[in-house]
Design a protein around this motif. Structure first.
Motif, mmCIF file in Angstrom:
data_model
loop_
_atom_site.group_PDB
_atom_site.id
_atom_site.type_symbol
_atom_site.label_atom_id
_atom_site.label_comp_id
_atom_site.label_asym_id
_atom_site.label_seq_id
_atom_site.Cartn_x
_atom_site.Cartn_y
_atom_site.Cartn_z
ATOM 1 N N SER A 24 0.848 -1.188 0.000
ATOM 2 C CA SER A 24 0.000 0.000 0.000
ATOM 3 C C SER A 24 0.881 1.234 0.000
ATOM 4 O O SER A 24 1.972 1.229 0.578
ATOM 5 C CB SER A 24 -0.923 0.003 1.229
ATOM 6 O OG SER A 24 -0.169 0.169 2.420
ATOM 7 N N SER A 26 0.430 5.500 0.423
ATOM 8 C CA SER A 26 -0.504 6.576 0.751
ATOM 9 C C SER A 26 0.249 7.881 0.961
ATOM 10 O O SER A 26 1.465 7.895 1.194
ATOM 11 C CB SER A 26 -1.304 6.228 2.016
ATOM 12 O OG SER A 26 -0.434 6.098 3.131
ATOM 13 N N THR A 47 3.645 0.525 2.891
ATOM 14 C CA THR A 47 3.460 -0.580 3.826
ATOM 15 C C THR A 47 3.436 -1.889 3.056
ATOM 16 O O THR A 47 2.771 -2.005 2.026
ATOM 17 C CB THR A 47 2.160 -0.405 4.629
ATOM 18 O OG1 THR A 47 2.201 0.843 5.312
ATOM 19 C CG2 THR A 47 1.999 -1.513 5.644
ATOM 20 N N LEU A 114 3.039 2.086 -8.186
ATOM 21 C CA LEU A 114 2.106 2.506 -7.138
ATOM 22 C C LEU A 114 1.926 4.014 -7.217
ATOM 23 O O LEU A 114 2.866 4.746 -7.510
ATOM 24 C CB LEU A 114 2.638 2.114 -5.760
ATOM 25 C CG LEU A 114 2.977 0.630 -5.548
ATOM 26 C CD1 LEU A 114 3.557 0.411 -4.169
ATOM 27 C CD2 LEU A 114 1.735 -0.232 -5.746
ATOM 28 N N THR A 116 -0.235 7.531 -5.363
ATOM 29 C CA THR A 116 -1.098 8.073 -4.314
ATOM 30 C C THR A 116 -2.142 9.001 -4.927
ATOM 31 O O THR A 116 -2.060 9.384 -6.094
ATOM 32 C CB THR A 116 -0.283 8.859 -3.281
ATOM 33 O OG1 THR A 116 0.254 10.033 -3.917
ATOM 34 C CG2 THR A 116 0.857 8.022 -2.724
#
Length: 593
Positions: A24, A26, A47, A114, A116
């Motif tokens: 994850s 963020s 994470t 990834l 955000t």
């Protein structure tokens, strides 16, 4: 005994670690509304079970100055699963008022991208948000409450002159063990020119009967305008240990995540803002050659020769050094002597830190070009500065130069080096090779070769005149000379920076910063050393530089400052991208001449 039994039981019950599935990523900001001149913290959290995490890339930060402020990592154990949490912190300083989006941030791990969500932030004019600040604890309060950690800020002087140094000190008091290094966020210092004073020092002090480890950070500040100037609050973030909170709980109802974090608590400490009164420099008895230097300085002026020829320069090397605001030292004022041309041939700057005092020096090279022969007395070089300790102006003076100039005075037509004697043609100098010109084998007179030889001196004279005119313009028109030199020097500078890609970031971007300032100085014929960001923006606006090119230049200068002062470690690709951006901007500016 009960606590020891419980600890042993938990340790024996730990199973083998397993790999966490999924990642994850963020983002969050510590505030979504702030004033211009304030700063915010952007936190990125990754994470999952991963060991090597690259530096995230943050998109769309053009309206903010971005500074990396460290990373931290924490490993937790929950229900037999190991999870690694890595946190990246960035400080952002807004450049203008409005509502903006920060991000998204991107991170690529094992080929997986990834991303955000972008963060929306509103920037308000200064004074729009009421400030509520808690006071710094006094020694009596510390003694009464036995604080584990606290922070203080102070200045060595609360009333100074404009451009006089103020030494700002932040102390972080620590009486308990921390989980990792504290994160320090310096105060906003609008209205000051600042220089860090490394290194950070640590020592032990006793306050209220309790022994503290004290970490101390210093910064030199120089007010740039008269009036009340405010140093903002310094912030320290840290994670402290809280074992009592863990063992006071029911031993049969304990969260293992809290156990392995050992009751960790995150603390945010802030110092009080400090007001400094900046006094204007006295206007009475201000010397005519005063250019704004404040401190304690010395000067040395050296001439490279006492004899020269017409149109051959004599150079004065002027070195000014000492302690104080070196950035405020400007080119000495020199009145141009009659029958001479004067221009700045070069300058350099050196900054030093002696204890808590900022010092260094600047060197200027002035070229004096004589127009006619004779004996001349050039006036001494003078330099004046304001000494805040003595509260008065001090004037320094070099030695005059007695100069002998030889050669030929320029003729009215603008030519030099051709005497009247050389222009006289005597009849006795004519010699005939033959009394009668025959054409038995063809005559050379009148042939193409003959006329070519007759035309050649005229062409050579015309070329000499053109070269002389170009040289005269370069020597008399400083703006033209510097503008012409700018293109050549910036190409050389870019080549040298490209070859120095392995230098430390601060030195690499320091060279890029210096090259950009020198190019702007030569391109627009200004003294670029010591220019603030606002002055550079005014310079670009006054010369009608396109908005996109102006923004690119300012972003490059901000990026260079970030690498020089924030500890940011750019990759090789980021260095090459910055250099390529500089080349594009300079190429565009050169093409718009």
């Amino acid at each position: 005994m009960k606590k020891a039994f419980f600890l042993a039981a938990v340790l024996l019950a730990i199973p083998v670690w397993t790999v966490a599935q999924g990642l994850s990523f963020s983002a969050s900001v510590d505030k979504d509304r702030l004033e211009i001149g304030d700063q915010l913290t952007l936190t990125l959290v990754i994470t999952g079970n991963v060991q090597k995490i690259p530096e995230p890339k943050i998109r769309n930060v053009g309206d903010f100055a971005l500074y990396a402020s460290g990373r931290s990592q924490n490993i937790t154990f929950v229900n037999g699963v190991v999870t690694s949490t890595t946190q990246f912190n960035f400080v952002l300083v807004p450049k203008k008022v409005g509502t903006f989006k920060i991000g998204p941030a991107e991170l690529e791990i094992d080929g997986k991208l990834l991303q955000t969500m972008p963060q929306t932030v509103t920037i308000l004019p200064s004074g729009s948000i009421p400030k509520q600040r808690a006071p710094v604890p006094t020694e009596a309060q510390v003694r009464e409450g036995l604080k584990d950690i606290f922070v203080t800020a102070s200045v060595d002087k609360s009333k100074v002159y404009v451009s006089e140094q103020v030494t700002y000190t932040v102390k972080f008091y620590q009486a308990v063990r921390l989980f990792d290094n504290p994160e320090y966020y310096p105060p906003t210092v609008t209205g000051f020119w600042k220089e860090d004073l490394p290194p950070q020092t640590s020592r032990y002090e006793t306050v209220g009967g309790r022994r503290y480890l004290v970490s101390e950070v210093k910064m030199a500040l120089f007010p740039t305008a008269a009036g009340k100037q405010t140093i903002g609050e310094a912030t320290v973030k840290c994670k402290v240990e809280d074992l009592d909170a863990l063992f006071d709980r029911d031993p049969f109802n304990v969260d293992l995540n809290q156990f392995f974090n050992r009751g960790m608590r995150e603390r945010v400490l802030r110092s009080n803002p400090i007001n400094v009164e900046a006094l204007p420099l006295p206007e009475g008895n201000q010397p005519d050659d005063f250019t704004g230097a404040v401190g304690q300085f010395q000067m040395k002026a050296e001439w490279n020769k006492t004899a020269t020829q017409v149109n051959e320069p004599v150079t004065a090397k002027i070195t000014i050094w000492g302690t104080g605001n070196v950035k405020s030292i400007a080119e000495p004022k020199v009145s141009t002597p009659q029958n001479f041309r004067v221009f700045l041939a070069g300058s350099s700057e050196r900054l030093t830190r002696e204890g808590t005092r900022i010092g260094g020096g600047k060197t200027f090279e002035l070229s004096f070009v004589p127009r006619e022969p004779g004996s001349f007395s050039l006036p001494p070089i003078t330099f004046s500065y304001f000494d805040p300790a003595k509260r008065r102006y001090v004037s320094l003076k070099g030695q005059p130069l007695h100069l002998t100039v030889t050669g030929t005075r320029e003729l009215a037509g603008g030519y030099s080096g051709i005497t009247q004697k050389e222009l006289d043609v005597k009849q006795t100098d004519l010699r005939y090779l033959k009394k009668e010109l025959g054409d038995e084998h063809g005559s050379f007179v009148g042939s193409p070769g003959f006329w070519a030889l007759q035309t050649l001196p005229v062409l050579l004279l015309g070329a000499t005149m053109l070269m002389r005119r170009v040289r005269d313009r370069e020597e008399s028109d400083v703006s033209y000379f510097r503008s012409k030199r700018a293109s050549k020097m910036v190409k050389k500078g870019l080549k040298e920076i490209r070859a120095a890609s392995q230098l430390p970031p601060a030195e690499y971007f320091g060279r890029l910063h210096k090259m950009l300032l020198e190019y702007l100085g030569d391109r627009f014929n200004v003294a670029s050393w010591g220019m603030t960001r606002g002055e550079i923006e005014v310079l670009l606006n006054s010369n009608r530089v396109a908005e996109e090119h102006k923004v690119s230049l300012l972003e490059l200068l901000d990026l260079a400052d970030r690498a020089r002062f924030s500890g940011w470690q750019p990759s090789l690709a980021e260095r090459e991208e910055a250099l390529a951006k500089a080349e594009r901007v300079i190429r565009t500016l050169e093409g718009s001449r």
